[in-house]
Design a protein around this motif. Structure first.
Motif, short mmCIF file in Angstrom:
data_model
loop_
_atom_site.label_atom_id
_atom_site.label_comp_id
_atom_site.label_asym_id
_atom_site.label_seq_id
_atom_site.Cartn_x
_atom_site.Cartn_y
_atom_site.Cartn_z
N CYS A 371 0.79 -1.10 -0.06
CA CYS A 371 -0.12 0.01 0.01
C CYS A 371 0.79 1.29 -0.02
CB CYS A 371 -0.82 0.02 1.13
SG CYS A 371 -1.75 -1.47 1.64
N CYS A 374 1.71 3.71 -2.89
CA CYS A 374 0.72 4.73 -3.48
C CYS A 374 0.43 5.44 -2.17
CB CYS A 374 -0.38 4.32 -4.08
SG CYS A 374 -0.36 3.39 -5.44
N HIS A 375 0.57 5.20 -1.02
CA HIS A 375 0.05 6.19 0.04
C HIS A 375 1.25 6.49 1.25
CE1 HIS A 375 -4.30 5.89 -0.59
NE2 HIS A 375 -4.09 4.30 -0.94
N GLY A 385 -2.02 8.12 -4.07
CA GLY A 385 -3.16 8.30 -3.41
C GLY A 385 -3.08 9.48 -2.28
N PRO A 386 -4.35 9.48 -1.66
CA PRO A 386 -4.05 10.54 -0.39
C PRO A 386 -3.31 9.88 0.67
CG PRO A 386 -6.51 9.47 -1.00
CD PRO A 386 -5.56 9.03 -1.72
N LEU A 388 -2.55 8.98 4.33
CA LEU A 388 -3.54 8.10 5.17
C LEU A 388 -3.03 8.50 6.65
CD1 LEU A 388 -3.61 4.84 3.38
CD2 LEU A 388 -5.29 6.62 3.18
N ARG A 395 -12.05 9.36 7.93
CA ARG A 395 -13.02 8.29 7.55
C ARG A 395 -13.16 7.30 8.63
NH1 ARG A 395 -14.85 9.36 2.69
NH2 ARG A 395 -13.43 10.08 1.26
N HIS A 404 -15.11 0.26 0.32
CA HIS A 404 -14.05 0.70 -0.52
C HIS A 404 -13.03 -0.30 -0.69
CE1 HIS A 404 -10.15 3.33 -0.88
NE2 HIS A 404 -11.16 3.69 -1.91
N PHE A 405 -12.49 -1.24 0.23
CA PHE A 405 -11.41 -2.06 -0.30
C PHE A 405 -11.96 -3.07 -1.24
CE2 PHE A 405 -9.38 -1.17 3.97
CZ PHE A 405 -8.22 -0.53 3.50
N VAL A 412 -15.73 5.39 -4.69
CA VAL A 412 -15.04 6.47 -5.09
C VAL A 412 -14.99 6.52 -6.71
CG1 VAL A 412 -13.12 8.39 -5.05
CG2 VAL A 412 -13.87 6.84 -2.99
N SER A 415 -11.82 6.39 -8.92
CA SER A 415 -11.00 5.85 -8.22
C SER A 415 -9.80 4.85 -8.92
CB SER A 415 -11.26 5.22 -6.95
OG SER A 415 -9.88 4.63 -6.37
N THR A 416 -8.61 5.28 -8.89
CA THR A 416 -7.58 4.37 -9.54
C THR A 416 -7.09 3.30 -8.65
OG1 THR A 416 -5.94 5.84 -9.21
CG2 THR A 416 -6.99 6.08 -11.21
N MET A 417 -7.48 3.42 -7.27
CA MET A 417 -7.02 2.24 -6.50
C MET A 417 -7.36 1.07 -6.78
SD MET A 417 -7.04 2.35 -2.37
CE MET A 417 -7.61 0.84 -1.54
N PRO A 418 -6.35 0.12 -6.90
CA PRO A 418 -6.62 -1.18 -7.46
C PRO A 418 -7.52 -2.10 -6.32
CG PRO A 418 -4.49 -1.45 -6.60
CD PRO A 418 -5.01 0.19 -6.54
N PHE A 420 -8.21 -5.29 -3.91
CA PHE A 420 -7.29 -6.13 -3.49
C PHE A 420 -8.38 -7.42 -2.82
CE2 PHE A 420 -4.96 -2.46 -2.95
CZ PHE A 420 -3.59 -2.75 -3.14
N LEU A 430 -6.90 -4.77 8.55
CA LEU A 430 -6.29 -3.87 7.84
C LEU A 430 -7.21 -2.57 8.04
CD1 LEU A 430 -4.24 -2.86 5.76
CD2 LEU A 430 -5.99 -3.45 3.93
C1 HEC Z 1 -2.12 2.03 -7.28
C2 HEC Z 1 -2.00 2.74 -6.02
C3 HEC Z 1 -2.58 2.48 -4.92
C4 HEC Z 1 -2.36 1.33 -4.11
C5 HEC Z 1 -1.35 0.16 -4.57
C6 HEC Z 1 -3.23 1.59 -2.82
N1 HEC Z 1 -3.96 2.95 -3.08
FE1 HEC Z 1 -5.26 3.27 -1.75
N2 HEC Z 1 -5.91 4.82 -2.88
C7 HEC Z 1 -5.31 5.16 -4.00
C8 HEC Z 1 -5.89 6.21 -4.75
C9 HEC Z 1 -5.57 6.79 -6.17
C10 HEC Z 1 -6.95 6.61 -3.83
C11 HEC Z 1 -7.99 7.84 -4.09
C12 HEC Z 1 -9.38 7.30 -4.46
C13 HEC Z 1 -10.16 6.47 -3.61
O1 HEC Z 1 -10.31 6.86 -2.59
O2 HEC Z 1 -10.30 5.22 -3.82
C14 HEC Z 1 -6.89 5.81 -2.58
C15 HEC Z 1 -7.80 5.78 -1.60
C16 HEC Z 1 -7.46 5.07 -0.26
C17 HEC Z 1 -8.29 5.20 0.83
C18 HEC Z 1 -9.30 6.45 1.19
C19 HEC Z 1 -8.31 7.58 1.55
C20 HEC Z 1 -9.46 8.77 1.85
O3 HEC Z 1 -8.88 9.54 2.71
O4 HEC Z 1 -10.45 8.84 1.27
C21 HEC Z 1 -7.67 4.25 1.93
C22 HEC Z 1 -8.33 4.18 3.23
C23 HEC Z 1 -6.83 3.77 0.85
N3 HEC Z 1 -6.88 3.99 -0.26
C24 HEC Z 1 -6.13 2.40 1.66
C25 HEC Z 1 -5.36 1.74 1.06
C26 HEC Z 1 -4.67 0.43 1.35
C27 HEC Z 1 -4.80 -0.06 2.79
C28 HEC Z 1 -3.89 0.01 0.34
C29 HEC Z 1 -2.83 -1.37 0.40
C30 HEC Z 1 -3.93 -2.58 0.72
C31 HEC Z 1 -4.20 0.80 -0.74
N4 HEC Z 1 -5.07 1.88 -0.52
C32 HEC Z 1 -3.44 0.71 -1.93
C33 HEC Z 1 -4.18 4.49 -4.79
C34 HEC Z 1 -3.74 3.28 -4.19
#
Ligand code: HEC
Length: 441
Positions: A371, A374-375, A385-386, A388, A395, A404-405, A412, A415-418, A420, A430
């Motif tokens: 994670c 990107c975070h 990503g944002p 955290l 949140r 969201h996960f 969202v 969103s480009t977050m993959p 999992f 988590l």
């Molecule tokens: C490829 C990049 C990428 C990866 C890897 C990734 N994220 Fe994200 N994540 C993002 C993006 C872009 C956003 C903003 C859009 C959204 O909220 O979905 C985001 C949003 C979030 C948010 C919401 C944050 C907010 O304040 O709204 C959380 C919580 C989060 N990610 C947790 C995780 C966790 C835990 C992992 C690992 C399991 C992870 N992310 C892996 C790109 C990524």
């Protein structure tokens, strides 16, 4: 009747001289409770030997079976958990007994001429005992055993010139594995016991040659001496019985769980050593970088040499502590440092314990899924990503995170977050970790 049998045996085996050396040895100043620690240590060694023999009936020294065989001993064998408990607590008590024995010898100046050799053999016996502790710790083959041993072996690797060689000797191969386990087992049950028994015999042989030191003041010693039997024998026996009751009570009431089975690929595991190594573990935390060799081997090596040759370093002939300022300051300073470090270590461990295990696991899941690519959390990670760092404040809703996960783009839009594929427990833990990221914690 019994005296007739004794007379007959004596006429055949000539027991009288043996009785004289074993029981009629004079103790200057008479018997005392302060002299019991040597026999207490000997008793605990015998307890370790006997319980160890029974454990060896079931223990299998291979990575595939070691952990399971301990579980089998714990769960299936009659008295298995009890015997393992005795062996575990017996080891701890033995360290305490040796500590008190050395403290008494030090305080009474009993290492001074003519007893230098006896002290030195005693120090070797202490080192052998620590060898038992080190080799024994690996045998259950759980996470703690594996990683603590890894740390110990790595420390030896820092010794110049011979370090690599020593590491290979200890490990028996390129990595900590089957060969390490079988050699630790062999050393634990064959080599070290043989050495210890020879050492104990020498220790007692010298004791019989030079006699017990007795009290530090000549006035008290002159009050008269008393033979070893019956009063000192009685005191020793009472202490041995008390120790057995203590070990048995601990074995029956304090359960010490196995950690998970050793997993050589889980490099995030932080091992905790036995309590008597905690002070040293704490010291290691403070020293990093170029000074590391200082604590990983220079300090221990210097310390062992000083203690070993202490009777020749401390040339003050007085035995009374009030006339031995330097020795008392050195000894007292050492104890303060050791117990101080131990207290700090316990405080840290206690603070770590209070972390919710679910949060701790969630943190590991976070690392495992990358994670941080990107975070950012508190300045660490990538900025795709944002941030955290305080997502628990912004949140606070557990359900939101679940949804969201499972599918970020649905919650969202865009969103480009993959997505999992998280197992139920991973998802839960988590999320616990996410919710714990708050400004006020
Ligand atoms: C490829 C990049 C990428 C990866 C890897 C990734 N994220 Fe994200 N994540 C993002 C993006 C872009 C956003 C903003 C859009 C959204 O909220 O979905 C985001 C949003 C979030 C948010 C919401 C944050 C907010 O304040 O709204 C959380 C919580 C989060 N990610 C947790 C995780 C966790 C835990 C992992 C690992 C399991 C992870 N992310 C892996 C790109 C990524």
């Amino acid at each position: 009747m019994s005296s007739k049998i004794y007379k007959w045996l004596d006429s055949r085996l000539r027991l009288q001289p043996i009785k004289q050396t074993l029981l009629d040895e004079p103790i200057p100043g008479g018997a005392s409770w302060i002299y019991v620690f040597g026999s207490a240590t000997l008793f605990l060694f015998v307890l370790q030997a006997i319980t160890g023999m029974f454990l060896a009936l079931y223990y299998a020294p291979t990575p595939d079976h070691a952990y399971d065989s301990i579980q089998f001993i714990e769960q299936e064998i009659a008295f298995g958990a009890f015997v393992r408990g005795l062996h575990h607590w017996g080891a701890s008590l033995m360290v305490v007994a040796i500590g008190l024995h050395m403290l008494q010898t030090f305080l009474y100046g009993a290492y001074k001429p003519p007893r230098e050799v006896m002290w030195m053999i005693g120090v070797v016996l202490l080192l052998i005992t620590l060898g038992f502790a080190f080799t024994g710790y690996l045998l259950p083959w759980d996470q703690n055993a594996y990683w603590a041993t890894q740390v110990g072996i790595n420390m030896v690797g820092g010794v110049p010139v011979v370090g690599d060689f020593l590491v290979r000797v200890l490990r028996g191969g390129e990595s900590l594995g089957a060969l390490t386990l079988s050699r630790f087992f062999a050393v634990h049950i064959l080599f070290l016991p043989a050495l210890l028994i020879v050492g104990i015999m020498l220790h007692l042989f010298v004791l019989r040659r030079v006699g017990p030191a007795g009290p530090w003041s000549d006035d008290r010693a002159k009050l008269g001496s008393e033979t070893f039997a019956p009063r000192q024998v009685y005191m020793d026996a009472v202490v041995m019985l008390a120790l057995f009751v203590l070990a048995a009570t601990l074995a029956l009431t304090v359960h010490f769980p196995l950690a998970d089975k050793a997993n050589p690929s889980d490099t995030t595991f932080v091992p905790v050593p036995e309590w008597y190594f905690l002070f040293y573990y704490q010291l290691l935390k403070y020293v990093h970088g170029p000074f590391e060799p200082l604590v990983t081997w220079m300090l221990p090596a210097a310390f062992i040499l000083i203690v070993l040759f202490w009777p020749f370093i401390d040339r003050n002939p007085a035995r009374n502590p009030s006339q031995r300022r330097v020795a008392m300051l050195a000894g007292g300073g050492f104890l303060i440092v050791v117990f101080g470090l131990m207290a700090l270590s316990l405080r840290d461990l206690y603070a770590e314990r209070r972390i919710d295990p679910s949060v701790a696991h969630g943190k590991a899941v976070y690392a495992q899924y990358g994670c941080a690519g990107c975070h950012v959390i508190h300045g660490e990670g990538g900025a795709v990503g944002p941030d955290l760092s305080y997502v628990g404040d912004t949140r606070p809703d557990r359900e939101w995170h679940y949804r969201h996960f499972k599918d970020p783009a649905e919650v969202v839009p865009g969103s480009t977050m993959p997505r999992f594929q998280l197992a139920e427990k991973e998802l839960h833990d988590l999320t616990s970790y996410m919710l714990s990221l708050k400004e006020d914690s």
